[in-house]
Design a protein around this motif. Sequence first.
Motif, PDB file in Angstrom:
ATOM      1  N   ASN A  40      -2.706  10.390  11.731  1.00 38.52           N
ATOM      2  CA  ASN A  40      -3.619   9.440  11.072  1.00 38.52           C
ATOM      3  C   ASN A  40      -4.608   8.811  12.052  1.00 38.52           C
ATOM      4  O   ASN A  40      -5.283   7.840  11.725  1.00 38.52           O
ATOM      5  N   ASN A  96       0.838  -1.191   0.000  1.00 43.14           N
ATOM      6  CA  ASN A  96       0.000   0.000   0.000  1.00 43.14           C
ATOM      7  C   ASN A  96       0.873   1.240   0.000  1.00 43.14           C
ATOM      8  O   ASN A  96       1.826   1.325   0.774  1.00 43.14           O
ATOM      9  N   GLU A  97       0.526   2.204  -0.822  1.00 47.81           N
ATOM     10  CA  GLU A  97       1.241   3.473  -0.797  1.00 47.81           C
ATOM     11  C   GLU A  97       0.774   4.269   0.408  1.00 47.81           C
ATOM     12  O   GLU A  97      -0.412   4.312   0.736  1.00 47.81           O
ATOM     13  N   SER A 112      -0.366   7.191   2.822  1.00 49.53           N
ATOM     14  CA  SER A 112      -1.075   8.460   2.717  1.00 49.53           C
ATOM     15  C   SER A 112      -0.208   9.564   3.315  1.00 49.53           C
ATOM     16  O   SER A 112       0.784   9.302   4.007  1.00 49.53           O
ATOM     17  N   LYS A 113      -0.589  10.800   3.063  1.00 46.98           N
ATOM     18  CA  LYS A 113       0.148  11.930   3.641  1.00 46.98           C
ATOM     19  C   LYS A 113       0.116  11.875   5.162  1.00 46.98           C
ATOM     20  O   LYS A 113       1.124  12.150   5.825  1.00 46.98           O
ATOM     21  N   ASP A 114      -1.036  11.544   5.706  1.00 46.99           N
ATOM     22  CA  ASP A 114      -1.151  11.473   7.160  1.00 46.99           C
ATOM     23  C   ASP A 114      -0.303  10.351   7.743  1.00 46.99           C
ATOM     24  O   ASP A 114       0.279  10.495   8.832  1.00 46.99           O
ATOM     25  N   ASP A 115      -0.214   9.216   7.018  1.00 44.79           N
ATOM     26  CA  ASP A 115       0.632   8.129   7.488  1.00 44.79           C
ATOM     27  C   ASP A 115       2.102   8.542   7.480  1.00 44.79           C
ATOM     28  O   ASP A 115       2.852   8.230   8.418  1.00 44.79           O
ATOM     29  N   LYS A 116       2.524   9.244   6.436  1.00 44.55           N
ATOM     30  CA  LYS A 116       3.912   9.712   6.360  1.00 44.55           C
ATOM     31  C   LYS A 116       4.229  10.669   7.511  1.00 44.55           C
ATOM     32  O   LYS A 116       5.285  10.573   8.155  1.00 44.55           O
ATOM     33  N   LYS A 138       2.718   0.925   6.138  1.00 43.35           N
ATOM     34  CA  LYS A 138       2.791   1.681   7.398  1.00 43.35           C
ATOM     35  C   LYS A 138       3.074   0.744   8.565  1.00 43.35           C
ATOM     36  O   LYS A 138       3.914   1.020   9.425  1.00 43.35           O
TER      37      LYS A 138
END
Length: 323
Positions: A279, A22-23, A25-29, A66
Amino acid sequence: MNRIIILFAIIMNFQNVHSQNNELSKDDKKSIKKMIREFEKKSIYKDSIDWESFEKQVWKSAEFSKDSAVITALTLNGEKHSMYYDQSLKKYLSPVGKDTYNYEEVQPFEADENLGYINLESFINSRTSLDETLKKGAEYINENLQNIKKEDSKNLKGWVIDLRKNNGGNMWPMLISLTPFLENKILGHFLIENKWQVWKKEENQIFDGSSNKTKKFIEEPIEYKLKNKNLKVAVLINNNTASSGEATAIALMSNPNIKFFGDETAGYTTSNNTIHLKNNDILIMTSGVMADHTKKEYWNGITPEFEISPKGDLKGRILEWFN
């Protein structure tokens, strides 16, 4: 360095099996970045970790998912009490190699008429509502206090406080419940970044530093006095007794009439910070160790004065001590 290489090999094997592809998300990063910084600032082992290597390996794992990044961070941090709650999966993530928790079956304790018996079980916060936690906490405290009053008698020759089913949660409702067994004095400490954070009873209220925990959960101090405050108290512990259950045991050490019976506790005698991430996941990170009222530190749990196997004559040993 060899330890890091071995851990990294284990983690890579885990990722190959569990990769989500899974790529992020911005919030995960943003959450991973904050998680790394929090570990670097507050980890109990922060002075012995190569943080440049730590960060590289966590981001490398983030290429898989993640959760791979999270598990890598928890594993490289090198202790067992930190964990991560994934809101989307509704489950906790733990370090690779963490021992599986095996619940020890507890034999019921059959108290005699002249023994007061209190079974103090875990108290778990609500994950979604502070108001619900406070409501449940007040109910928990009042129920335990009513049990103490019901068991109390001038004819008692001793008390038994059973922590064998207490595997943690929020320690403060537990300590508040046991207010009648605690004197107005220092009960214990957290040692965090070489600073002592005191737990104490003052004017029949329980404090964490300057924070009045009794007032947080119930309106009034607990004024109830045991009919005989000088009785011996046997505290039952075992491998199930963990985390806040162990903190409760440590606080009880401040009572000179108390001795411990049973097995060694689980060894989660550390303090945790709860960190909310972008997140909506939650990092629960160990940042300190528990200590008793004398500042003796407990890094590996509590060993009872009277060690008794689960099938041993627990009641017989307690009655022998009371007599």
